[in-house]
Write an enzyme that holds these catalytic residues in place. Structure first.
Site, short mmCIF file in Angstrom:
data_model
loop_
_atom_site.label_atom_id
_atom_site.label_comp_id
_atom_site.label_asym_id
_atom_site.label_seq_id
_atom_site.Cartn_x
_atom_site.Cartn_y
_atom_site.Cartn_z
N HIS A 75 0.76 -1.24 0.14
CA HIS A 75 -0.07 -0.19 0.07
C HIS A 75 0.89 1.34 -0.02
CE1 HIS A 75 -4.08 -2.00 1.51
NE2 HIS A 75 -3.50 -2.51 0.65
N TYR A 203 -9.33 5.51 7.01
CA TYR A 203 -9.39 5.91 8.49
C TYR A 203 -10.16 7.01 8.53
CZ TYR A 203 -4.95 3.28 9.98
OH TYR A 203 -4.24 2.23 10.17
N PRO A 294 -4.50 0.29 18.62
CA PRO A 294 -4.40 -0.26 17.61
C PRO A 294 -4.54 0.75 16.27
CG PRO A 294 -6.58 -0.72 18.38
CD PRO A 294 -5.76 -0.20 19.36
N LYS A 298 0.95 -0.21 14.99
CA LYS A 298 2.32 -0.17 15.34
C LYS A 298 2.63 -1.52 16.29
CE LYS A 298 4.30 3.38 13.67
NZ LYS A 298 4.14 2.91 12.39
N TYR A 386 3.77 6.63 10.09
CA TYR A 386 3.11 5.22 9.83
C TYR A 386 3.86 4.16 9.13
CZ TYR A 386 -1.24 2.62 8.45
OH TYR A 386 -2.42 1.72 8.49
C1 PHB Z 1 -6.16 -4.58 10.24
O1 PHB Z 1 -6.19 -4.60 9.04
O2 PHB Z 1 -6.64 -5.33 11.10
C2 PHB Z 1 -5.63 -3.29 10.73
C3 PHB Z 1 -5.18 -2.30 9.93
C4 PHB Z 1 -4.68 -1.01 10.64
C5 PHB Z 1 -4.93 -0.82 11.85
C6 PHB Z 1 -5.46 -1.73 12.89
C7 PHB Z 1 -5.73 -2.89 12.23
O3 PHB Z 1 -4.53 0.54 12.13
#
Ligand code: PHB
Length: 391
Positions: A75, A203, A294, A298, A386
């Protein structure tokens, strides 16, 4: 009681414990890994799915597997969605990096396979585990699945045994500090059998709270929404979940692709750090040493970064015979831990709705989001954090 001698005893066969065992093996250092969970239990644990660029390089370059690049998805950016608009943060264009969508379960499977092929000593499904660091050498005692009692004597003991770590509690009182923060919310996570709603992670901040769109396969997607910490998965049927997701995400031509829901869970939100990471011959790595919320994805990345440093320091310990070099582990690992703590905390507060937020708080939060999404330097700050700091 059978007795086994090894150089490094590792408690925890998740990604941190197995990667450490693998890196030590490459350096000619023996280890034994034990875990109270069975192989199937660890493989069946659903965790996050984003690997930083450095984590991918570590897995590939150390010979664990190249499945992350052949089967994972690169990505080159993520989307921040607020006020009903998508704002893409282009990692490649801003800082020339990417992340990989590759679920933690796959990382575990790759590591477990690599250790098995290399003849690694990994004992899943043990019981009655106890550690002792009061004697001349640290020991782990446990009962193997066949009922036999084992005592593992080692030069060093590593606790990679997760957030409820037993090894952390083996530090004598006063030998380490703790830094802790709780949040007034949690995430509700689920899988849905549907095509991807978007080709990158989204997000979303909305007045009804945060939501995240992630992916797994062309037919299976992972999503999350902010909920109360005491929410119970069984109280949410598919209709209720989609109604909540729609009002947070849909609009202005963007619509979720919906399907049947499974694997519902509520994820606690906590920030935690303990340090130092070493006491005498005992060292901590991964979730045993720190927990992040989450939002920044990280957790796994930090665990892998800990272990890269730890393997190097353990190599120096055997190279020099000097136990003081072990203190360098804390110094080097904790710097990254606090950066990740800051980023996870900051991204969380920027994107979540907090009960009781004043009109000022809400407008300030929107100002912050617009700086990250629309200022090149704001976006680059997000992109660097990130994808993972290179130093
Ligand atoms: C996930 O794909 O489970 C996932 C991705 C990004 C995050 C948290 C979980 O910040």
């Amino acid at each position: 009681m059978r007795t086994t001698r090894t150089q490094v005893a590792i408690v925890g066969a998740g990604p941190a414990g197995l990667l450490l065992s693998h890196l030590l093996h490459r350096a000619g250092i023996e280890s034994v890994v034990v875990d109270i969970r069975t192989y199937e239990q660890i493989a069946g644990t659903i965790r996050a799915g984003i690997l930083e660029a450095g984590s991918v390089r570590l897995l590939v370059d150390s010979g664990v597997s190249d499945r992350v690049v052949t089967e994972g998805h690169r990505h080159d950016g993520v989307v921040l969605r607020f006020d009903g608009e998508n704002h893409r943060i282009d990692f490649q264009e801003l800082i020339g990096e990417s992340v990989w969508l590759y679920p933690q379960t796959e990382v575990f499977l790759d590591l477990a396979r690599r250790r098995a092929v290399d003849g690694g000593d990994v004992r899943y499904g043990v019981a009655d585990t106890a550690v002792d660091i009061t004697g001349e050498r640290p020991t782990v005692t446990c009962t193997e699945p066949d009922g036999g009692r084992v005592r593992i004597e080692a030069d060093l003991l590593v606790g990679a045994d997760g957030s409820r770590s037993m090894c952390r509690h083996a530090f004598p009182p006063g030998a380490r500090g703790e830094w802790f923060r709780e949040y007034p919310f949690a995430w509700f996570g689920f899988l849905t059998e549907a095509p991807p709603s978007h080709d990158e992670l989204v997000y979303t901040r909305s007045e009804f709270g945060f939501a995240l769109i992630s992916q797994r396969t062309p037919t299976m997607q992972r999503m999350y929404f902010q909920c109360a910490p005491d929410e119970r998965p069984q109280d949410w049927d598919d209709d209720r979940i989609w109604t909540e997701m729609r009002r947070r995400v849909n609009g202005n031509g963007f619509a979720l692709r919906e399907g049947p829901i499974s694997a519902k869970m509520v994820l606690p939100f906590r920030s935690f750090v303990t340090a130092p990471l070493r006491h005498d011959r005992l060292l901590l790595a991964g979730d045993a040493a720190h927990t992040v919320p989450p939002t920044g994805a990280k957790g796994l990345n930090l665990a892998l970064a800990d272990v890269a440093v730890l393997a190097e320091v353990i190599g120096d310990f055997y190279g020099t015979g000097d136990a003081d070099v072990l203190d360098r582990y804390t110094e080097r690992a904790v710097r990254r831990v606090w950066r990740a703590q800051h980023f996870s905390y900051w991204a969380t507060t920027m994107l979540h709705a907090v009960g009781g937020a004043s009109p000022f708080d809400i407008e300030r939060q929107r100002g912050e989001l617009s700086l990250i999404a629309e200022s090149r330097y704001g976006a680059a700050y997000f992109a660097e954090s990130y994808t993972g700091w290179q130093q």
